[in-house]
Design an enzyme around this catalytic site. Sequence first.
Site, PDB file in Angstrom:
ATOM      1  N   HIS A   1     -28.635   9.137   0.821  1.00 31.45           N
ATOM      2  CA  HIS A   1     -27.937   8.640  -0.369  1.00 31.45           C
ATOM      3  C   HIS A   1     -27.129   7.395   0.001  1.00 31.45           C
ATOM      4  O   HIS A   1     -26.325   7.420   0.939  1.00 31.45           O
ATOM      5  CB  HIS A   1     -27.022   9.743  -0.901  1.00 31.45           C
ATOM      6  CG  HIS A   1     -26.345   9.425  -2.190  1.00 31.45           C
ATOM      7  ND1 HIS A   1     -26.948   9.573  -3.419  1.00 31.45           N
ATOM      8  CD2 HIS A   1     -25.094   8.957  -2.451  1.00 31.45           C
ATOM      9  CE1 HIS A   1     -26.098   9.226  -4.379  1.00 31.45           C
ATOM     10  NE2 HIS A   1     -24.962   8.837  -3.819  1.00 31.45           N
TER      11      HIS A   1
ATOM     12  N   ALA B   1     -18.867  16.094   4.175  1.00 31.70           N
ATOM     13  CA  ALA B   1     -19.297  17.408   4.691  1.00 31.70           C
ATOM     14  C   ALA B   1     -20.333  17.244   5.799  1.00 31.70           C
ATOM     15  O   ALA B   1     -20.411  18.071   6.699  1.00 31.70           O
ATOM     16  CB  ALA B   1     -19.857  18.261   3.559  1.00 31.70           C
TER      17      ALA B   1
ATOM     18  N   MET C   1     -21.620  13.021 -11.600  1.00 42.28           N
ATOM     19  CA  MET C   1     -20.527  12.733 -10.660  1.00 42.28           C
ATOM     20  C   MET C   1     -19.507  13.861 -10.747  1.00 42.28           C
ATOM     21  O   MET C   1     -18.988  14.156 -11.828  1.00 42.28           O
ATOM     22  CB  MET C   1     -19.827  11.411 -11.015  1.00 42.28           C
ATOM     23  CG  MET C   1     -20.610  10.146 -10.705  1.00 42.28           C
ATOM     24  SD  MET C   1     -21.125   9.971  -8.982  1.00 42.28           S
ATOM     25  CE  MET C   1     -19.571  10.085  -8.106  1.00 42.28           C
TER      26      MET C   1
ATOM     27  N   SER D   1     -24.779  11.320   2.234  1.00 42.01           N
ATOM     28  CA  SER D   1     -24.322   9.997   1.801  1.00 42.01           C
ATOM     29  C   SER D   1     -23.742   9.234   2.988  1.00 42.01           C
ATOM     30  O   SER D   1     -22.748   9.673   3.585  1.00 42.01           O
ATOM     31  CB  SER D   1     -23.245  10.134   0.721  1.00 42.01           C
ATOM     32  OG  SER D   1     -22.605   8.873   0.556  1.00 42.01           O
TER      33      SER D   1
ATOM     34  N   GLY E   1     -17.479  15.683  -3.389  1.00 41.41           N
ATOM     35  CA  GLY E   1     -16.675  16.868  -3.106  1.00 41.41           C
ATOM     36  C   GLY E   1     -17.472  18.105  -2.732  1.00 41.41           C
ATOM     37  O   GLY E   1     -16.968  19.225  -2.839  1.00 41.41           O
TER      38      GLY E   1
ATOM     39  N   HIS F   1     -27.627   4.684  -5.248  1.00 40.43           N
ATOM     40  CA  HIS F   1     -26.711   4.940  -6.364  1.00 40.43           C
ATOM     41  C   HIS F   1     -25.918   3.665  -6.638  1.00 40.43           C
ATOM     42  O   HIS F   1     -25.044   3.294  -5.857  1.00 40.43           O
ATOM     43  CB  HIS F   1     -25.799   6.109  -5.935  1.00 40.43           C
ATOM     44  CG  HIS F   1     -24.727   6.462  -6.911  1.00 40.43           C
ATOM     45  ND1 HIS F   1     -23.658   7.278  -6.568  1.00 40.43           N
ATOM     46  CD2 HIS F   1     -24.538   6.138  -8.226  1.00 40.43           C
ATOM     47  CE1 HIS F   1     -22.878   7.434  -7.621  1.00 40.43           C
ATOM     48  NE2 HIS F   1     -23.374   6.748  -8.636  1.00 40.43           N
TER      49      HIS F   1
ATOM     50  N   ASP G   1     -22.880  14.796  -7.080  1.00 41.99           N
ATOM     51  CA  ASP G   1     -22.365  13.853  -6.088  1.00 41.99           C
ATOM     52  C   ASP G   1     -20.833  13.872  -6.089  1.00 41.99           C
ATOM     53  O   ASP G   1     -20.206  13.472  -7.065  1.00 41.99           O
ATOM     54  CB  ASP G   1     -22.881  12.452  -6.450  1.00 41.99           C
ATOM     55  CG  ASP G   1     -22.510  11.389  -5.434  1.00 41.99           C
ATOM     56  OD1 ASP G   1     -21.950  11.728  -4.377  1.00 41.99           O
ATOM     57  OD2 ASP G   1     -22.796  10.208  -5.718  1.00 41.99           O
TER      58      ASP G   1
ATOM     59  N   GLY H   1     -16.128   5.963  -6.295  1.00 42.82           N
ATOM     60  CA  GLY H   1     -15.419   4.907  -5.569  1.00 42.82           C
ATOM     61  C   GLY H   1     -15.136   5.275  -4.126  1.00 42.82           C
ATOM     62  O   GLY H   1     -15.160   4.412  -3.251  1.00 42.82           O
TER      63      GLY H   1
ATOM     64  N   ASP I   1     -24.542   4.506  -1.377  1.00 42.58           N
ATOM     65  CA  ASP I   1     -23.588   4.180  -2.437  1.00 42.58           C
ATOM     66  C   ASP I   1     -23.307   2.687  -2.465  1.00 42.58           C
ATOM     67  O   ASP I   1     -22.686   2.141  -1.548  1.00 42.58           O
ATOM     68  CB  ASP I   1     -22.278   4.937  -2.197  1.00 42.58           C
ATOM     69  CG  ASP I   1     -22.415   6.417  -2.509  1.00 42.58           C
ATOM     70  OD1 ASP I   1     -22.882   6.731  -3.615  1.00 42.58           O
ATOM     71  OD2 ASP I   1     -22.073   7.244  -1.640  1.00 42.58           O
TER      72      ASP I   1
ATOM     73  N   MET J   1     -23.221   1.642  -8.293  1.00 47.42           N
ATOM     74  CA  MET J   1     -21.952   1.664  -9.033  1.00 47.42           C
ATOM     75  C   MET J   1     -21.515   0.211  -9.194  1.00 47.42           C
ATOM     76  O   MET J   1     -20.564  -0.249  -8.553  1.00 47.42           O
ATOM     77  CB  MET J   1     -20.912   2.491  -8.251  1.00 47.42           C
ATOM     78  CG  MET J   1     -21.175   3.986  -8.341  1.00 47.42           C
ATOM     79  SD  MET J   1     -20.362   4.908  -7.021  1.00 47.42           S
ATOM     80  CE  MET J   1     -21.567   4.724  -5.726  1.00 47.42           C
TER      81      MET J   1
ATOM     82  N   MET K   1     -21.335  -0.249  -4.193  1.00 46.15           N
ATOM     83  CA  MET K   1     -20.135  -0.483  -5.022  1.00 46.15           C
ATOM     84  C   MET K   1     -19.790  -1.974  -5.005  1.00 46.15           C
ATOM     85  O   MET K   1     -19.885  -2.606  -3.953  1.00 46.15           O
ATOM     86  CB  MET K   1     -18.950   0.310  -4.454  1.00 46.15           C
ATOM     87  CG  MET K   1     -19.244   1.798  -4.300  1.00 46.15           C
ATOM     88  SD  MET K   1     -17.774   2.690  -3.758  1.00 46.15           S
ATOM     89  CE  MET K   1     -18.472   4.307  -3.450  1.00 46.15           C
TER      90      MET K   1
HETATM   91  C1  DX5 Z   1     -18.504   8.462  -4.498  1.00 50.05           C
HETATM   92  C2  DX5 Z   1     -19.909   8.403  -4.002  1.00 50.05           C
HETATM   93  C3  DX5 Z   1     -20.366   9.607  -3.258  1.00 50.05           C
HETATM   94  C4  DX5 Z   1     -19.602   9.869  -1.978  1.00 50.05           C
HETATM   95  C5  DX5 Z   1     -19.486  11.369  -1.816  1.00 50.05           C
HETATM   96  O1  DX5 Z   1     -18.285   7.423  -5.386  1.00 50.05           O
HETATM   97  O2  DX5 Z   1     -20.822   8.219  -5.071  1.00 50.05           O
HETATM   98  O3  DX5 Z   1     -21.757   9.553  -2.983  1.00 50.05           O
HETATM   99  O4  DX5 Z   1     -20.238   9.349  -0.842  1.00 50.05           O
HETATM  100  O5  DX5 Z   1     -18.664  11.634  -0.746  1.00 50.05           O
HETATM  101  P1  DX5 Z   1     -18.093  13.082  -0.440  1.00 50.05           P
HETATM  102  O6  DX5 Z   1     -19.290  13.981  -0.243  1.00 50.05           O
HETATM  103  O7  DX5 Z   1     -17.301  12.867   0.786  1.00 50.05           O
HETATM  104  O8  DX5 Z   1     -17.273  13.493  -1.624  1.00 50.05           O
HETATM  105 ZN    ZN Z   2     -23.067   8.416  -4.675  1.00 52.05          ZN
END
Ligand code: DX5
Ligand code: ZN
Length: 218
Positions: free
Chosen positions: A32, A198, A136, A7, A176, A65, A174, A141, A34, A67, A36
Site C-alpha cells: 500500500h 502494525a 478510511m 503501508s 489504525g 492510495h 485503512d 494524513g 500513500d 490523497m 499525499m
Molecule cells: C493514512 C494512510 C494509511 C496509513 C495507515 O492517511 O492512508 O495508509 O499508512 O497507517 P497505520 O496503519 O499506522 O494507521
Molecule cells: Zn492509505
Amino acid sequence: MAYLAPSILAADFTKLSQQIRAVELGNCDFIHCDIMDGQFVPNLTFGPLVISALKKITNIPLDVHLMINNPQNLIPKFAEAGANIITVHQENNDHLDGVIQQIKELNLKAGVAINPATSVETLLPVLQNVDLVLVMSVNPGFGGQSFIEYTLDKIIQLDNLKKNNNYKYYIEVDGGITKANIQKVKNAGCNIIVAGTAVFGNEDITKTTVELKNLLME
Ligand code: DX5
Ligand code: ZN
C-alpha cells in the site's frame, strides 16, 4: 480470508528494499502506497518516482492510495510507474465518475475512498463501476492513529450493498489496524486490510506480517 496490504508510510525509507523483502517473505498480498500532496491532506509523501523504484524490486501488486487534489492530472504518471490499483477520494472530486473511467481505461483496478465522516450513500452512483471501496478508519494524513470505531458500520453497510446488488468491489480498510482489531474488520466484510505501524513498527517485520496473515486466515 482477507488480503494484507502493508503501508510503506510507516517503513524506514533508508532501508526500503530490505523492508519490502521482509513483507514479501511474510507473504503479504499488496504493497500500500500513500500519496499525499500537502493540500488534500496536511502531509506530503512521495510520487511516481518511488512507485517505479518499488516496481523494480518487487512483483507484489502496488496499491496506490491518492490523497491529492486533481488526481486526474497525475493518474497517467502513476500508471506508467507501475501502479496496479489506483484509489481516489470521493471528497473534493467533482469528476469522480470520469476519474474512475480514466483509471479503468489504463487497464488498472479503480478504487474510491471515503473519509470517516463521508457516508456510504455518497458512493451509490459509482458502486457498480468500482473494483474497490476504501473505508478510511482514521482521518487521512498520518500513520499511527487510533481506529475510529463507527467506520465499522460503513464496512458492514458496504458489504450488505455488495451482497444485495451483486456488486463485485473489494472492501478495503485503512488506518489504525492492529493485531487486536484485524479480525473484527475482516468479520465485518473487509477483503483487503492495510496496516502501516502494525507491520513496520516492529523489529521483526516478517514475523509480524505472518502473524497478521494468520489472523486473516482463521
Ligand atoms: C493514512 C494512510 C494509511 C496509513 C495507515 O492517511 O492512508 O495508509 O499508512 O497507517 P497505520 O496503519 O499506522 O494507521
Ligand atoms: Zn492509505
